[in-house]
Design an enzyme around this catalytic site. Structure first.
Site, mmCIF file in Angstrom:
data_model
loop_
_atom_site.group_PDB
_atom_site.id
_atom_site.type_symbol
_atom_site.label_atom_id
_atom_site.label_comp_id
_atom_site.label_asym_id
_atom_site.label_seq_id
_atom_site.Cartn_x
_atom_site.Cartn_y
_atom_site.Cartn_z
ATOM 1 N N GLY A 1 0.800 -1.243 0.167
ATOM 2 C CA GLY A 1 -0.232 -0.098 -0.099
ATOM 3 C C GLY A 1 0.981 1.345 -0.018
ATOM 4 C CB THR B 1 -1.995 3.085 3.624
ATOM 5 O OG1 THR B 1 -1.061 2.345 3.518
ATOM 6 C CG2 THR B 1 -2.207 3.841 2.573
ATOM 7 C CB THR C 1 4.232 -0.133 10.540
ATOM 8 O OG1 THR C 1 5.165 -0.005 9.360
ATOM 9 C CG2 THR C 1 5.123 -0.635 12.071
ATOM 10 C CG HIS D 1 -3.479 32.418 -11.526
ATOM 11 N ND1 HIS D 1 -2.722 32.023 -12.399
ATOM 12 C CD2 HIS D 1 -3.422 31.195 -10.704
ATOM 13 C CE1 HIS D 1 -2.037 30.856 -12.543
ATOM 14 N NE2 HIS D 1 -2.739 30.426 -11.544
ATOM 15 C CD GLU D 2 -5.100 30.686 -6.917
ATOM 16 O OE1 GLU D 2 -5.716 29.885 -6.992
ATOM 17 O OE2 GLU D 2 -3.928 30.811 -7.028
ATOM 18 C CG HIS E 1 -6.862 28.157 -11.141
ATOM 19 N ND1 HIS E 1 -6.547 27.178 -12.220
ATOM 20 C CD2 HIS E 1 -5.738 28.578 -10.591
ATOM 21 C CE1 HIS E 1 -5.335 27.297 -12.341
ATOM 22 N NE2 HIS E 1 -4.754 27.950 -11.116
#
Length: 635
Positions: A214, A218, A221, A437-438, A441
């Site tokens: 994975g 995630t 361990t 610019h933003e 978007h």
């Protein structure tokens, strides 16, 4: 408190062993110097008095003797010590072979005697032999102890004792959330370790090895520890890189020792994290050869996994985020029989993970974990844990007694876009450029079907280089991307640059990352996904080629003509989408101007406000169109 201080001292000297050794050596030398007799201390033993001075000469001693100013004289081979009537000790070098001194002392009735010489052989023995030998012995013992801890002793270089120790984790499956399928896969391992006879009596063979696969973060361990915690068996955890040393054969010896320890404490679990460090395909080295030490370690691991009986209650768990580079011999049945996917959590999984971590903090009643889960699509469990902790830190800085929703939202934005940099002040021209610019978007994202919708628009600088950002979030978890969705993503990325060109009249460097990502998407559509007529269904680039012997010197598997056609397609596609985006922005110019005005005032606009502005504009356009249609009908 005493125990804590002692622990801190131990940690300090463990981190600074050389300083501890120097201090110890200095103390030993000072002790021996204080014990060893010196010439001066031997002389003062026989003539005591006030501190000695050396301002007089040999002739002055003879003169003082004639004047009867001396009360006692001690004569040595190289020095004369004389005591004056006022108690002062006079020390002068002796003139050799001078018989007149004794005669002068006898004539003036001044008592005299021999001055014993110091026992120099003892001092030479101690400081010339004993202490140097002791120091070298101490250095040797120090190095030997360090080698024993890291490499199994001076004569046991490859031993894993001291490097790998068993433990019994207190982690259970209740601590692992967001991946129920992976938990179900490993539950039978827990049952086998608890009740091995049940399976052995039926002739069943439990998998020798389970590979947890994975992306990073995630919980691979954590899941391995939970298996050991649920089964309540010894857990031997080691990183793959711990087997590789500069000495050839060390890794193989450590693998042998690890499996021997696990067998002695069976039933037990061996967990090898980042197994790709030693399990990389032996064919990956290509024409340049391989690493002999890594190959020997891998060969020993393969032999050990074949060596113990399948009914022996020792399970090998391993974790990697690059299964494609592992050697095929490692993945065959009888070694790692099973692969368990530990993937990034879906919406339900993210909610469960957040619930686990929120238990550890004081969360307010207004905290909406489902909303946070929607905002964090695509993030792993480690990212979610970091968000919860970051939210608690933000609340602490504000002096709050509980963590509220606003801290969680800010923590998500920090995770996705970076730390807010309000100290980075933009001049009016840059601020204007970033606002347009933003806004470009955001508007393209909202008016384009299949595009991810806007959560927030900001012109506050964040992270290392972002002067503003538009936060787009998917409406639901996506596991596949359709062609229309990829094109919508390209349109959204091109919206910022197009807005600069239309409303400012000049482009800036702010769109560099947008153009790079848009180019990569279109290239992938052609070369990997088969979404163009240029290459048809041919796959021209494998996603894993850079791991399996690719990279330096790798030849392309297609012609130069094909490369030219790909370049032309990418260029034409970008130009086509850019033209489309500019037309949309010109249509919604009124919305862009209103957004820029509000960004100047507030610096941040929520996605709901963007949708509200677009809805008002569309309504106005529909009314105008209906009015125009009515007028045409009347005429």
């Amino acid at each position: 408190m005493g125990k804590n201080n002692k622990k801190n001292d131990d940690n300090f000297f463990n981190k600074n062993p050389l300083l501890l050794f120097i201090i110890f050596a200095i103390v030993i030398i000072l002790v021996f110097r204080s014990i060893a007799p010196s010439a001066e201390s031997s002389i003062n033993t026989f003539v005591s008095g006030k501190p000695a001075v050396m301002s007089l000469t040999y002739s002055d001693i003879k003169k003082l003797a004639k004047e009867k100013q001396l009360t006692y004289v001690a004569i040595g081979k190289t020095y004369i010590k004389a005591k004056m009537k006022d108690g002062t000790i006079v020390t002068v070098p002796k003139v050799p072979n001078d018989p007149t001194l004794i005669k002068t002392l006898d004539e003036n009735d001044i008592p005299y005697g021999a001055l014993p010489e110091p026992n120099n052989w003892l001092s030479d023995l101690i400081f010339g032999w004993i202490i140097p030998i002791f120091i070298f012995f101490a250095i040797w013992m120090f190095l030997a102890s360090r080698m024993q801890k890291g490499m199994g002793g001076v004569f046991g270089v490859g031993s894993a004792k001291g490097l790998i120790k068993s433990e019994k984790p207190n982690v259970t499956f209740d601590d692992v959330a967001g991946n129920d399928e992976a938990k179900e896969e490993v539950k039978e391992i827990v049952d086998f370790l608890k009740n091995p006879d049940r399976y052995i009596s039926l002739g069943a063979k439990i998998p020798k090895g389970v590979l947890l696969v994975g992306p990073p973060g995630t919980g691979k361990t954590l899941l391995a520890k939970a298996v050991a915690g649920e089964a309540d068996v010894p857990f031997f955890a080691v990183n793959g890189s711990s087997f590789i040393e500069m000495f050839v054969g060390v890794g193989a010896a450590r693998v042998r020792d690890l499996f021997n320890q696990a067998k002695k404490e069976a039933p037990s679990i061996i967990f090898i994290d980042e197994i790709d460090a030693i399990g990389k395909s032996r064919a990956a080295a290509g024409q340049f050869g391989g690493n002999d030490e890594r190959e020997q370690t891998l060969n020993q691991l393969l032999a050990e996994m074949d060596g113990f009986d399948s009914n022996e209650p020792v399970i090998v768990l391993a974790a990697t985020n690059r299964p494609e580079i592992l050697d095929p011999a490692l993945l065959r049945p009888g070694r790692f029989d099973r692969q368990v996917l530990v993937d990034k959590p879906d919406f339900k999984g993210r909610v469960e993970i957040l619930k686990v971590h929120v238990k550890k903090i004081k969360a307010g009643k207004d905290v909406d974990l489902e909303e946070i889960a929607r905002m964090t699509a695509g993030l792993a469990g480690a990212d979610l844990a970091n968000i919860v902790n970051e939210a608690a830190l933000l609340a602490g800085r504000k002096g709050k007694k509980e963590v509220n929703q606003e801290e969680f939202v800010e923590a998500v934005e920090r995770q996705i876009a970076g730390l807010e940099k309000r100290s980075r002040r933009l001049n009016e021209e840059d601020k204007k450029t970033v606002a347009y610019h933003e806004s470009g978007h955001a508007v393209i994202a909202e008016v384009t079907p299949k595009a991810r919708k806007v959560k927030k628009v900001s012109i506050v600088p964040r992270g290392l280089a972002a002067l503003g950002y538009t936060l787009n979030l998917p409406q639901e978890d996506k596991y596949l991307m359709k062609k229309s969705e990829l094109i919508a993503e390209v349109d959204t990325l091109l919206g910022g640059r197009a807005a600069e060109e239309i409303f400012i009249g000049e482009i800036s460097t702010g769109a560099s990352n947008d153009l790079e990502r848009a180019t990569d998407i279109i290239k992938s559509m052609v070369m990997i996904y088969g979404m163009s007529d240029v290459a048809g269904l041919m796959v021209l680039e494998k996603q894993t080629s850079r791991f399996l012997g690719g990279g330096f010197g790798q030849a392309k598997e297609y012609s130069e003509k094909m490369q030219e056609e790909i370049d032309n397609f990418v260029k034409e596609m970008l130009a086509q989408r850019y033209h489309h985006v500019k037309n949309l922005l010109k249509k919604y110019a009124e919305v862009i101007e209103q957004m820029v005005k509000e960004l100047y005032e507030k610096e941040v606009i929520e996605g709901s406000r963007v949708r509200e502005l677009i809805a008002e504009f569309d309504k106005k356009e529909d009314e105008n169109e209906n009015e125009n249609t009515q007028n045409r009908d009347n005429s």
